[in-house]
Scaffold this motif. Structure first.
Motif, mmCIF file in Angstrom:
data_model
loop_
_atom_site.group_PDB
_atom_site.id
_atom_site.type_symbol
_atom_site.label_atom_id
_atom_site.label_comp_id
_atom_site.label_asym_id
_atom_site.label_seq_id
_atom_site.Cartn_x
_atom_site.Cartn_y
_atom_site.Cartn_z
ATOM 1 N N UNK A 1 0.917 -1.005 0.253
ATOM 2 C CA UNK A 1 -0.322 0.069 0.230
ATOM 3 C C UNK A 1 0.814 1.367 0.140
ATOM 4 N N UNK A 2 1.778 1.195 0.977
ATOM 5 C CA UNK A 2 2.552 2.522 0.822
ATOM 6 C C UNK A 2 3.712 2.737 -0.121
ATOM 7 N N UNK A 3 3.928 1.364 -0.709
ATOM 8 C CA UNK A 3 5.692 1.760 -1.340
ATOM 9 C C UNK A 3 5.599 1.236 -2.432
ATOM 10 N N UNK A 4 4.523 0.101 -3.169
ATOM 11 C CA UNK A 4 3.830 0.128 -4.474
ATOM 12 C C UNK A 4 2.866 0.394 -5.174
ATOM 13 N N UNK A 5 2.031 -0.689 -5.422
ATOM 14 C CA UNK A 5 0.659 0.242 -6.415
ATOM 15 C C UNK A 5 -0.728 -0.622 -5.414
ATOM 16 N N UNK A 6 -0.285 -1.342 -4.301
ATOM 17 C CA UNK A 6 -1.283 -2.371 -3.592
ATOM 18 C C UNK A 6 -1.883 -3.130 -4.092
ATOM 19 N N UNK A 7 -0.582 -3.688 -4.357
ATOM 20 C CA UNK A 7 -0.947 -5.334 -3.948
ATOM 21 C C UNK A 7 0.372 -6.151 -4.471
ATOM 22 N N UNK A 8 0.315 -7.301 -4.183
ATOM 23 C CA UNK A 8 1.875 -8.397 -4.730
ATOM 24 C C UNK A 8 1.882 -9.453 -5.028
#
Length: 551
Positions: free
Chosen positions: A76-83
């Motif tokens: 959520x904080x460093x990427x685009x909301x998924x892994x």
């Protein structure tokens, strides 16, 4: 769950501090990209097609709920909301900025997560059966031995600069859910005639450009000798492995070129020098590690609780239960596999919201524990049978109750050309189209167990070689072309698939898979005969005739 000690926490925190300094020097220009490359790789950072990719280790696939929440936080904080969960029990984030990576690592370190050795020419994340410790009939919990290997090999100076990456997988069940035969070292827990714990050791497995099934090098290595024997293998590999040719650097090539007999003799000779050294494992060491695994305080529960009996009248619940719920070693509990393969979505992805919600469900229904499987799905390993109906409803609201585990839409796929700089072709859109083609659950159940694996290049991150149907994307004259194999498998009967014929274009792949499935349904000897068994019985030709008859 394994309880990490102060040494582990210190190591992880020091690694974060070290990497923060390395990143600052790279951003300032003090380090060139070439100088920085090895440093970032050893901390799980790749330079992909569009951005840096950050790969986080999940040792032997076990996560606590607070760790899953930390992964959601990073998404959520460093990427685009998924892994994206991978075939080696890791998670990848595809859009993290280099400047944010030290902070992301620091946030993960607070809950004992790291990215050490998730890339680079060193010992990678040690993987195991996602049902370890709860599967009926297993010899014992293989994660105890996975943890022993993890501790010994993390930042091991002799094995941090190997000729090529190195992967170990362990299983303790008759049915191999860890794919040990396609790893550099595969370990199968067994008991000898005296009842002592030991391992069958396989070596030289691996996929990629030149695939091999691992060969048994030792039928029984006593548990006390496990580290010395693994170290003997790695010393031989480190000495003889090719460093002049990246395509011939894996141990599988060395085993193939030397021959398993000569390789075995080299390992045995090396082992005799070190087996009685400090590498011999005292029982106290194993017991200390064993004591650090905290197991749930199971209740004595009925095998068929009223809640489960009443829910059985709901056909949608029953479809999910029959597909996604497996027996547990404790009769009142079940293992629940959570499919990360919803129809029309990229395989293996989970949003931050889904990860947070799953962490809550793990706390409520699975003693705070989640597992990551080789098939890019998740599992809750300790669910009371009485809680299955409530869990199903909660998963359904999250879009995580698709009853397709081990069916044709439970597809393994690499990120392909949508993300990866090494890829030649797209993987995700093909997986999405195939899930739409076979979205009907009645049809999927009629077909039965059928694994499709898709790779976007010869590196085989989607393990296409061992898919019941394997799909490999390559580039030919500027166009994406896909080679189709059938008959592969990654379990205890591991085998490489056979090519059915010439490659096909991108927009023909789903049609070809449909043709293969239709041929199977017409050719199988009985409804219970699995696809893989029909291929084994009849060979490739009947399927080839069906696919290419009108092409």
């Amino acid at each position: 769950m394994y309880a990490y000690d102060e040494i582990d926490r210190t190591l992880v925190n020091e690694r974060v501090s070290e990497f923060r300094d390395q990143v600052q020097r790279r951003l300032s220009g003090e380090l060139t990209e070439d100088e920085f490359k090895m440093l970032r790789l050893q901390n799980g950072v790749y330079l992909q097609l569009h951005a840096y990719m950050f790969r986080v280790a999940i040792p032997y696939g076990t996560l606590a709920s607070n760790q899953l929440r930390a992964l959601a936080h990073v998404a959520r904080k460093y990427d685009r909301g998924y892994g994206h969960f991978t075939t080696r029990q890791n998670i990848q984030f595809n859009w993290i900025k280099l400047s944010d990576l030290p902070d992301a690592l620091a946030d993960l370190a607070e809950v004992g997560i790291h990215a050490m050795q998730t890339s680079g020419n060193n010992m990678r994340n040690v993987t195991s059966d996602q049902w370890a410790g709860v599967a009926p009939g297993e010899i014992e919990d293989p994660r105890i031995w996975s943890e022993l290997i993890r501790q010994h090999t993390t930042l091991h100076p002799e094995f941090s600069f190997l000729p090529r990456k190195f992967k170990i997988a362990i299983t303790a069940s008759d049915h191999d859910r860890a794919a040990i035969k396609v790893h550099d070292i595969g370990l199968r827990l067994i008991k000898n005639e005296k009842g002592e714990t030991g391992f069958e050791v396989l070596v030289g497995g691996g996929l990629g450009r030149t695939p091999f099934i691992g060969k048994t090098i030792k039928h029984f290595v006593h548990g006390r000798d496990l580290l010395s024997y693994i170290e003997a293998i790695l010393r031989v590999y480190n000495q003889y492995g090719r460093r002049d040719n990246i395509y011939k650097a894996r141990i599988k090539i060395l085993v193939h070129e030397l021959g398993i007999e000569k390789f075995s003799r080299e390992v045995e000779e090396e082992w005799q020098h070190i087996r009685n050294s400090s590498l011999q494992i005292d029982d106290e060491v194993i017991e200390d590690i064993r004591s650090r695994f905290i197991y749930p305080a199971y209740e004595k529960l009925p095998h068929m609780p009223d809640e489960l009996r009443q829910a059985a009248a709901d056909p949608e619940f029953e479809a999910w239960r029959k597909n996604s719920v497996a027996p547990h070693k404790n009769p009142g509990y079940s293992i629940v596999t959570i499919s990360l393969k919803p129809i029309g979505a990229p395989p293996g992805d989970a949003t931050a919201e889904q990860m947070d919600a799953l962490a809550d469900l793990a706390d409520r229904y699975s003693f705070g524990e989640i597992r990551v499987g080789h098939e890019q799905n998740l599992a809750l390993p300790h669910v009371a049978k009485r809680d299955l109906p409530a869990l199903w409803k909660a998963l359904d609201k999250l879009g995580l109750a698709t009853p397709n585990v081990n069916l044709i839409t439970d597809i393994i796929a690499c990120p392909g050309l949508d993300y990866c700089s090494l890829a030649n072709a797209r993987s995700i859109p093909i997986a999405q189209e195939l899930t739409r083609r076979f979205a009907n659950h009645e049809l999927a159940n009629l077909i039965g167990r059928l694994h499709i694996n898709i790779s976007g290049c010869i590196n085989a991150c989607g393990h296409h070689h061992v898919g019941h149907i394997g799909i490999l994307g390559v580039e030919k004259n500027g166009e994406e072309v896909y080679q189709i194999t059938i008959g592969g498998r990654a379990d205890e009967g591991a085998a490489l698939g056979n090519l059915i014929g010439p490659g096909v274009k991108f927009d023909e792949v789903a049609d070809v898979v449909e043709d293969i499935v239709e041929a199977y349904l017409a050719l199988r000897a009985r409804p219970e005969e699995l696809f893989i068994d029909t291929v084994k019985r009849l060979g490739v030709e009947p399927f080839k005739e069906r696919v290419y008859a009108t092409r």
